[in-house]
Structures are given as structure tokens and as C-alpha cells.
Design an enzyme around this catalytic site. Structure first.
Site, mmCIF file in Angstrom:
data_model
loop_
_atom_site.group_PDB
_atom_site.id
_atom_site.type_symbol
_atom_site.label_atom_id
_atom_site.label_comp_id
_atom_site.label_asym_id
_atom_site.label_seq_id
_atom_site.Cartn_x
_atom_site.Cartn_y
_atom_site.Cartn_z
ATOM 1 N N GLY A 1 7.278 -2.578 -3.086
ATOM 2 C CA GLY A 1 6.699 -1.249 -2.989
ATOM 3 C C GLY A 1 7.015 -0.364 -4.175
ATOM 4 N N ARG A 2 7.977 0.550 -4.016
ATOM 5 C CA ARG A 2 8.221 1.587 -5.022
ATOM 6 C C ARG A 2 8.548 1.016 -6.392
ATOM 7 N NH1 ARG A 2 6.171 6.324 -2.782
ATOM 8 N NH2 ARG A 2 5.724 5.438 -0.750
ATOM 9 N N HIS B 1 8.448 -4.615 7.093
ATOM 10 C CA HIS B 1 9.407 -3.764 6.394
ATOM 11 C C HIS B 1 10.735 -3.899 7.130
ATOM 12 C CE1 HIS B 1 10.235 0.341 4.285
ATOM 13 N NE2 HIS B 1 11.328 -0.391 4.384
ATOM 14 N N GLN C 1 -6.216 -1.410 3.596
ATOM 15 C CA GLN C 1 -5.329 -1.051 4.702
ATOM 16 C C GLN C 1 -5.948 0.072 5.524
ATOM 17 O OE1 GLN C 1 -1.481 1.182 4.638
ATOM 18 N NE2 GLN C 1 -0.632 -0.730 5.442
ATOM 19 N N PRO D 1 0.854 -1.202 0.000
ATOM 20 C CA PRO D 1 0.000 0.000 0.000
ATOM 21 C C PRO D 1 0.881 1.240 0.000
ATOM 22 C CG PRO D 1 0.035 -1.025 2.177
ATOM 23 C CD PRO D 1 0.760 -1.954 1.263
ATOM 24 N N MET D 2 0.582 2.185 -0.911
ATOM 25 C CA MET D 2 1.389 3.398 -1.029
ATOM 26 C C MET D 2 0.469 4.598 -1.216
ATOM 27 S SD MET D 2 4.504 2.072 -3.502
ATOM 28 C CE MET D 2 3.475 0.991 -4.516
ATOM 29 N N MET D 3 0.635 5.584 -0.347
ATOM 30 C CA MET D 3 -0.183 6.789 -0.427
ATOM 31 C C MET D 3 0.056 7.510 -1.748
ATOM 32 S SD MET D 3 -2.050 6.804 2.225
ATOM 33 C CE MET D 3 -2.763 8.445 2.066
ATOM 34 N N ASN E 1 9.307 -7.004 3.262
ATOM 35 C CA ASN E 1 9.138 -5.809 2.443
ATOM 36 C C ASN E 1 10.361 -4.925 2.645
ATOM 37 O OD1 ASN E 1 7.545 -2.709 2.965
ATOM 38 N ND2 ASN E 1 7.774 -3.596 0.947
ATOM 39 N N CYS F 1 3.736 3.288 9.168
ATOM 40 C CA CYS F 1 3.904 4.639 8.627
ATOM 41 C C CYS F 1 4.524 5.570 9.669
ATOM 42 C CB CYS F 1 2.565 5.198 8.163
ATOM 43 S SG CYS F 1 2.693 6.860 7.449
#
Length: 365
Positions: A246-247, A184, A83, A30-32, A224, A113
Site C-alpha cells: 500500500g503506502r 489486511h 474496487q 487501492p488507496m483513496m 497486506n 475501509c
């Protein structure tokens, strides 16, 4: 554009594709401002077997805001996890029930986060200092829904940065029957580093996550952090149950073109980039008809040709046309016409299914 518009129109329980006990070898973090419904729709034309996540949504926003806007998704996006950000067990339980009602396949609690805004709300990574409270949140969510309830967290925060602190956190939360721990492999420094810096400056400690799996073999552990290729994914899967990217999944979405074949022998044919773009054109046309700003959709396609000779030209062409009134479908058709057929129609070699005990060749997308 199909989507869930209200609670009366949600998928029934039989439509939920994931229940407790299912292990997903690969997921996209999940990425904002990234993993919104438009990005997820694009990714489903690249990979059908990867677990996708929403952006983090706070419990307050769901309980008091526009649920249709926050929770709607196209059925094509499944399997899909919601999430949540929050620290109140009752509110989290209410949102878990809503996740089930809207047809999500999993509900995940954000305990990773490090942003100031999230800390001010007393949730996110700072909750690692309160493992018993995180356990209470997980217990409340599990009591509210049969969906898997999972936690995404760091290996530590600030002064709680030893492996022993991580093990204590996981052991405590595991007693609430958390279904999966997405870890992570970096600590989060809550004072002095920005969220961006917290993704890169603290060193990766993958060995701590491996040790966690070795010390708690009955738990489902996902790693992660810093993972950019599928061959790295396969190496991690020798040590843990799942890998979350992720990225790299956003900057190079076509990385996942061969992902399904790694884990499902029946998904042996990777899509070409032309097939991906042709597949989403009707969706873009519907977005155009609804007056959706081009930036909401085109930005998710900027990295589709990453690591190809046309990557800069493609990205430049789209970037210059991200304007409020532009017709995105027309822009994509125009851009495709300028890409050599050899690149548009290239089909990457598919690997032999990993779960069939065969190690595929390294794939970097």
C-alpha cells in the site's frame, strides 16, 4: 491520451487479461486520493506485471454519476481491478457487469475501509460483522460477470478480533466462490480510531493470515499491511499466494522497478528513472493540453527519488511548482536537468525470477 470514453467503446471480452484462477503474486493496494488513473499510468512505466487497483468507487456513484469520469482508464494501465464500495447485492452485480463492459480485469469488494462515511453507508470494514451478507454480495457479483470477484478485508473488527472470527468470515464468504481474499493483517477499530490510525495502531498479525492459508489451502490468500520492501514480499510468498503493498508503493514508487523480474524471467531489465520520466512526458503533455491541474499529476511523482541523495531537492522543486496553470511536462524536464546523470540513469540490479525457485537478493528500492 487514450482512454475508455463510453460503454460503446469499451474493450471486448477478449481484451480482458485476467480471468478466474489467475494468481497475481504482487499488487498495489487501492488507496483513496492516490491510486487514480494518473498514478496508475506512472506505475505502468515502472512495472508491467503488478496488478493495479482503482480507488474505491461506490456503487451509487457508478450507477448515478459520471461513468466516463469514474471508470475511464488508459489501456496501458491493465491489468487493472475495479474496487467497489457498497452493500446491495443487486447494485454490486450491476457494477460488476459494468466493470466487465469497460474492460477491467477484476472486480473487488471493499470490506476493509473503517471510515465513518463508509460505515454510515453500511459497507467497508463494518460488513465483516455480516459474513453471510458479504457472501450474498459476492454470489451476486459472480453471477453477473465472468471476471474474478475478490474481497479485501481486515483480520477482524472491534469485538470480532479472534482468529476464529476471521476463519468464520472467510469460510462463509468462500462458499460464495470468492476468487481471492486480500487480507489486511490488522483489525479495524471502528470506534475511536481514524482511518489513518487504523493503518498503524492495531498491531500487525501476519501469523493469522499465514494460518488462514494453512487452514484453507484451496483458497487464494493475499496479505497486506506494513509491507515496505520486495524482500519482505518474498518472505510472505513462502506462506501465502500474493502480497499487496500500500503506502510504500505511493511514497516510493521506484520500489517496483525490479518487481517484474522477480516473477517473470523475461522481464529482466529494470527501467531507469530517466526512462520512466521520458516515458510519461507525452502523457503529461496531453494532460497539459487538456488543462488538467498540475496537482493531479505532479503529486504522484514526488516520491520517485525516495532514498536517493536528491530526494528532498526533487520533492521541493516539484512541490513549489504545483500550481493550476503550470505546464507539468516543462516542470519535469527542468527538474530532470538538475538531477545528476549517475542517479537518473542508474539501473537497479535485477533479481532472478522468484517463480523459478531461486531466491533473489534483498531489494529495497
Amino acid at each position: 491520451m487514450q482512454h475508455q470514453d463510453n460503454e460503446a467503446g469499451h474493450d471486448g471480452p477478449d481484451a480482458v487479461t485476467q480471468r478466474r484462477g489467475r494468481v497475481w503474486p504482487l499488487s498495489i493496494a487501492p488507496m483513496m486520493d492516490r491510486t487514480d488513473r494518473h498514478y496508475r499510468y506512472v506505475m505502468r512505466h515502472i512495472t508491467r506485471r503488478t496488478l493495479l487497483y482503482t480507488e474505491m468507487v461506490t456503487t451509487g456513484a457508478i450507477l448515478h454519476g459520471d461513468r466516463g469520469k469514474l471508470l475511464s482508464f488508459d489501456p496501458l494501465e491493465k491489468p487493472l481491478a475495479l474496487q467497489l464500495g457498497g452493500d446491495d447485492p443487486d447494485q454490486l452485480a450491476s457494477c460488476a457487469r459494468l466493470a466487465e463492459a469497460w474492460g477491467y480485469d477484476e472486480v473487488n469488494l471493499n470490506v476493509g475501509c473503517p471510515s465513518d462515511r463508509v460505515q454510515n453507508g453500511r459497507f467497508g470494514a463494518c460488513m465483516m460483522a455480516r459474513p453471510a451478507h458479504v457472501a450474498a454480495c459476492v454470489a451476486a457479483m459472480r453471477a453477473a460477470t465472468p471476471l474474478p470477484v475478490t474481497v479485501k478485508h481486515r483480520i477482524g473488527i472491534d469485538h470480532l478480533d479472534r482468529y476464529e472470527d476471521l476463519a468464520h468470515f472467510v469460510d462463509t464468504v468462500a462458499k460464495a466462490h470468492c476468487d481471492r481474499f486480500a487480507v489486511h493483517a490488522r483489525i479495524a477499530l471502528l470506534n475511536g480510531l481514524s482511518p489513518k490510525e487504523n493503518r498503524t495502531i492495531p498491531p500487525l498479525r501476519s501469523a493469522d493470515v499465514y494460518r488462514l492459508k494453512a487452514d484453507f489451502p484451496a483458497l487464494t490468500i493475499e496479505i497486506n499491511g506494513g509491507i515496505t520492501t520486495l524482500d519482505q514480499t518474498l518472505r510472505h510468498l513462502d506462506e501465502v499466494d500474493g502480497v499487496m503493498i500500500g503506502r510504500a508503493a505511493y511514497d516510493n514508487p521506484y520500489l517496483f522497478a525490479t518487481a517484474d523480474a522477480l516473477f517473470d524471467a523475461n522481464m529482466s531489465c529494470a527501467p531507469t528513472r530517466r526512462e520512466v520520466l521520458n516515458g510519461i512526458l507525452p502523457y503529461l503533455e496531453q494532460c497539459d493540453a487538456q488543462g488538467l491541474p498540475a496537482s493531479r499529476t505532479l503529486r504522484h511523482l514526488l516520491g520517485l527519488f525516495a532514498h536517493q541523495p536528491v530526494a528532498k531537492a526533487w520533492k521541493r522543486y516539484l512541490s513549489r511548482r504545483i500550481r493550476p496553470a503550470v505546464q507539468t511536462a516543462a516542470v519535469i524536464r527542468e527538474a530532470m536537468a538538475q538531477i545528476p546523470r549517475a542517479i537518473l540513469d542508474a539501473r537497479p540490479a535485477c533479481a532472478v525470477a522468484y517463480l523459478h525457485d531461486t531466491t533473489p537478493e534483498a531489494i529495497t528500492g
